[in-house]
Design a protein around this motif. Structure first.
Motif, short mmCIF file in Angstrom:
data_model
loop_
_atom_site.label_atom_id
_atom_site.label_comp_id
_atom_site.label_asym_id
_atom_site.label_seq_id
_atom_site.Cartn_x
_atom_site.Cartn_y
_atom_site.Cartn_z
N SER A 61 -1.57 26.88 -23.54
CA SER A 61 -0.90 28.05 -22.96
C SER A 61 -1.44 29.34 -23.56
O SER A 61 -1.69 30.31 -22.84
CB SER A 61 0.61 27.97 -23.19
OG SER A 61 1.15 26.89 -22.50
N VAL A 62 -1.61 29.35 -24.87
CA VAL A 62 -2.14 30.54 -25.54
C VAL A 62 -3.56 30.83 -25.07
O VAL A 62 -3.91 31.98 -24.77
CB VAL A 62 -2.09 30.35 -27.08
CG1 VAL A 62 -2.85 31.45 -27.79
CG2 VAL A 62 -0.65 30.30 -27.56
N THR A 63 -4.36 29.81 -24.96
CA THR A 63 -5.75 29.97 -24.51
C THR A 63 -5.80 30.47 -23.07
O THR A 63 -6.59 31.36 -22.75
CB THR A 63 -6.51 28.64 -24.65
OG1 THR A 63 -6.45 28.23 -26.02
CG2 THR A 63 -7.95 28.77 -24.22
N GLU A 64 -4.97 29.91 -22.21
CA GLU A 64 -4.95 30.34 -20.81
C GLU A 64 -4.49 31.79 -20.69
O GLU A 64 -5.04 32.55 -19.88
CB GLU A 64 -4.06 29.42 -19.99
CG GLU A 64 -4.68 28.06 -19.76
CD GLU A 64 -3.73 27.06 -19.09
OE1 GLU A 64 -2.51 27.32 -19.03
OE2 GLU A 64 -4.22 26.01 -18.64
N ALA A 65 -3.51 32.20 -21.48
CA ALA A 65 -3.05 33.59 -21.46
C ALA A 65 -4.16 34.53 -21.92
O ALA A 65 -4.38 35.59 -21.33
CB ALA A 65 -1.81 33.76 -22.33
N ALA A 66 -4.88 34.14 -22.96
CA ALA A 66 -5.99 34.96 -23.46
C ALA A 66 -7.09 35.07 -22.41
O ALA A 66 -7.68 36.13 -22.23
CB ALA A 66 -6.54 34.38 -24.76
N LEU A 67 -7.36 33.97 -21.70
CA LEU A 67 -8.38 33.99 -20.66
C LEU A 67 -7.97 34.91 -19.51
O LEU A 67 -8.78 35.69 -19.02
CB LEU A 67 -8.63 32.57 -20.14
CG LEU A 67 -9.68 32.43 -19.05
CD1 LEU A 67 -11.04 32.94 -19.53
CD2 LEU A 67 -9.79 30.98 -18.61
N ARG A 68 -6.70 34.84 -19.10
CA ARG A 68 -6.21 35.74 -18.04
C ARG A 68 -6.34 37.20 -18.46
O ARG A 68 -6.78 38.05 -17.67
CB ARG A 68 -4.74 35.44 -17.70
CG ARG A 68 -4.53 34.28 -16.77
CD ARG A 68 -3.11 34.21 -16.24
NE ARG A 68 -2.10 34.15 -17.29
CZ ARG A 68 -1.72 33.04 -17.91
NH1 ARG A 68 -2.27 31.89 -17.60
NH2 ARG A 68 -0.79 33.10 -18.85
N LYS A 69 -5.99 37.49 -19.70
CA LYS A 69 -6.08 38.86 -20.22
C LYS A 69 -7.54 39.33 -20.23
O LYS A 69 -7.84 40.46 -19.86
CB LYS A 69 -5.47 38.93 -21.61
CG LYS A 69 -5.36 40.32 -22.17
CD LYS A 69 -4.62 40.32 -23.50
CE LYS A 69 -4.52 41.73 -24.05
NZ LYS A 69 -3.81 41.77 -25.33
#
Length: 72
Positions: free
Chosen positions: A15-23
């Motif tokens: 989840s953290v990685t996906e949020a960072a990728l979206r950002k």
């Protein structure tokens, strides 16, 4: 010694990685937009108050479309 990641840790990390990728993708799109607009006469002008965005802000955040005051 080998560390074992629990399923919950793995889900949280994902989840953290996906949020960072979206950002990062969002920032990339904004930077691409800024690159296209850099030669426009209104580049560096706040889209809300219509005042000039300080050069320091443009250098740090070239994708900024608002001044510091209007960004809050």
């Amino acid at each position: 010694m080998q560390l074992r990641i629990s399923r919950m840790d793995a889900i949280n990390n994902k989840s953290v990685t996906e949020a960072a990728l979206r950002k990062a993708k969002d920032k990339l799109e904004k930077l691409k937009f800024a690159l296209v607009k850099v030669d426009d006469e209104d580049f560096g002008i706040c889209i809300q108050c219509k005042k000039e965005i300080p050069l320091g802000r443009i250098l740090i955040m070239p994708q900024a479309r608002t001044c510091v005051n209007c960004s809050h």
